[in-house]
Design an enzyme around this catalytic site. Structure first.
Site, PDB file in Angstrom:
ATOM      1  CB  THR A  35      52.769  47.800  60.023  1.00 49.19           C
ATOM      2  OG1 THR A  35      52.668  46.544  59.346  1.00 49.19           O
ATOM      3  CG2 THR A  35      53.508  48.780  59.139  1.00 49.19           C
ATOM      4  N   GLY A 126      64.094  33.845  58.380  1.00 51.58           N
ATOM      5  CA  GLY A 126      63.076  34.886  58.535  1.00 51.58           C
ATOM      6  C   GLY A 126      61.781  34.550  57.818  1.00 51.58           C
ATOM      7  CB  SER A 128      57.287  32.597  59.991  1.00 52.78           C
ATOM      8  OG  SER A 128      57.292  33.975  59.971  1.00 52.78           O
ATOM      9  CB  SER A 129      61.152  27.941  60.934  1.00 54.79           C
ATOM     10  OG  SER A 129      62.117  28.679  61.644  1.00 54.79           O
ATOM     11  CG  ASP A 175      55.832  36.233  61.684  1.00 52.73           C
ATOM     12  OD1 ASP A 175      55.524  37.085  60.828  1.00 52.73           O
ATOM     13  OD2 ASP A 175      56.902  36.270  62.331  1.00 52.73           O
TER      14      ASP A 175
HETATM   15  C1  GLA Z   1      58.784  39.335  62.751  1.00 52.87           C
HETATM   16  C2  GLA Z   1      57.629  39.312  63.765  1.00 52.87           C
HETATM   17  C3  GLA Z   1      56.341  39.847  63.131  1.00 52.87           C
HETATM   18  C4  GLA Z   1      56.565  41.193  62.444  1.00 52.87           C
HETATM   19  C5  GLA Z   1      57.796  41.138  61.536  1.00 52.87           C
HETATM   20  C6  GLA Z   1      58.140  42.485  60.975  1.00 52.87           C
HETATM   21  O1  GLA Z   1      58.538  38.428  61.732  1.00 52.87           O
HETATM   22  O2  GLA Z   1      57.414  38.005  64.236  1.00 52.87           O
HETATM   23  O3  GLA Z   1      55.326  39.929  64.113  1.00 52.87           O
HETATM   24  O4  GLA Z   1      56.675  42.216  63.383  1.00 52.87           O
HETATM   25  O5  GLA Z   1      58.933  40.632  62.211  1.00 52.87           O
HETATM   26  O6  GLA Z   1      57.145  42.937  60.130  1.00 52.87           O
END
Ligand code: GLA
Length: 388
Positions: A35, A126, A128-129, A175
């Site tokens: 989103t 997934g 966010s490293s 992230d």
């Molecule tokens: C990845 C992207 C985020 C977001 C998610 C899905 O983590 O880096 O910006 O779009 O996917 O919600």
């Protein structure tokens, strides 16, 4: 941890001078997926897992990078004159992209730096490293060179800009924002169209947040992500012919149902449906949490997964197995895929007394079905990026 890293720094680069330590967390998103590039809401929290960085200014323009995670690569040398993306640069493209963005924004870097990095976010999970490494770099540069006017939000935006324009992943702001702005024991309810946000305490006296790592990462993650983004843009362009909006996040479910036929391509229509409904789910979920209605929160998480699986098509077999196993476990209040998708992790809310059994039984059944082990982390929600 810091002491070990300091020792390592001294071993690699020598221990003299002003060596400073920093940390930036990874994140898990509770709800509001895909989103953030549609002007909608997200609800992530920062983890206590993340990326550590030690840094010391240099007298010249050289950049030296060493990652404890990629020790076999040794020290990677570059310079401030070489802030261009290259395949050869590997993981250093992330810090270099942030440096490139600083310079582009007029924050000229007066000298090179020696960096030592260590992350304990499982790779490719997934969580966010890469965003944490970007935000970490921003915090380091701000502190080392005294760019006092840069706020944590600026550092999040710089991280996103560098990811989009230097590393070619068209991600939204979630992230980097979560890594920069995280707060202990709180999730961040963020309106990505304005960057207005609110910290919502996550007090779950009877339950825990459990992340399950499927340990799969399917190829083409980045290109598929960028495809989804383009499909949403196509849907938006079609909708704009019949309704005055700037982003899919402005639509309610009712408005979407009213105008959806304007979207020509059925695939794009499904993508847009997800974006609209998921945004509304995120809003409702935060209300449910505030009202201590955790069952409703769980139902919304489950619905989020169905939508990501069927309409947005960013799940995969292994993740669906984990979510199905979770849904069938008596201790589970809600479970869904989290993050960008195509592998990675699920997030589940599990009753305290069932956590042990959740880990054991789902671990066993996943291994039997998929052939390799999953990993489980019981989440602690931590603070955002900082100097240590
Ligand atoms: C990845 C992207 C985020 C977001 C998610 C899905 O983590 O880096 O910006 O779009 O996917 O919600």
């Amino acid at each position: 941890m810091e002491r070990d890293l300091m020792k390592k720094f001294a071993e690699i680069y020598g221990g003299e001078g002003d060596i400073r330590s920093y940390f930036a967390p990874g994140r898990v998103n509770l709800i509001g997926e895909h989103t953030d590039y549609n002007g909608g809401h997200v609800f992530p929290c920062a983890l206590t897992l993340g990326t550590y960085g030690l840094a010391r200014k240099r007298e010249d323009n050289k950049l030296r990078f060493y990652s404890v995670n990629f020790s076999r690569l040794g020290v990677i040398e570059s310079s401030l004159e070489e802030l261009v993306p290259s395949e050869k640069a590997g993981w250093t493209n992330y810090p270099k992209g942030v440096m490139w963005t600083f310079e582009k924004r007029g924050y000229k870097l007066p000298s090179g730096v020696d960096f030592l990095i260590y992350g304990n976010i499982p790779n490719g999970s997934g969580l966010s490293s890469s965003a944490s490494l970007e935000v970490l770099t921003g915090v380091m540069l701000k502190d080392l060179f005294g760019f006092e006017d840069l706020t944590m939000q600026d550092l999040a935006l710089i991280g996103q800009y560098s990811e989009n324009n230097f590393n070619g992943m068209n991600c939204g702001i979630m992230d980097q924002f979560a890594s920069a702005m995280g707060k202990k024991d709180c999730a961040i309810f963020l309106d990505t169209s304005t960057l207005e946000f609110e910290y919502a305490p996550v007090k779950l006296p009877d339950a825990k947040i459990v992340i399950t790592n499927s340990k799969v990462k399917h190829s083409l993650v980045e290109s598929s992500y960028n495809d989804r983004r383009n499909e949403c843009e196509t849907a938006l362009a079609d909708l704009k012919k019949v309704v005055e909006i700037q982003a899919l996040g402005e639509l309610t479910e009712e408005a979407f149902e009213k105008y959806k036929e304007a979207i020509q391509d059925p695939v794009c229509r499904r993508r847009a449906k997800h974006a609209v409904y998921e945004n509304q789910r995120a809003i409702k979920a935060v209300q449910a949490l505030k009202a201590d209605n955790i069952e409703e929160f769980g139902r919304l998480m489950n619905a989020s997964h169905v939508s990501l699986r069927d309409d947005y098509e960013v799940s995969c077999q292994e993740i669906d197995i984990l979510v199905d196993l979770a849904w069938n476990h008596p201790g589970v209040i809600g479970s869904r895929i989290t993050g960008g998708g195509f592998g990675g992790c699920t997030v589940s809310i599990v009753k305290n007394e069932e956590v042990e059994d959740f880990v054991q039984s789902i671990g066993r059944e996943y291994k039997a079905k998929v052939g390799h082990e999953a990993e489980f982390y019981v989440v602690e929600i931590g603070d955002g990026a900082r100097k240590l």
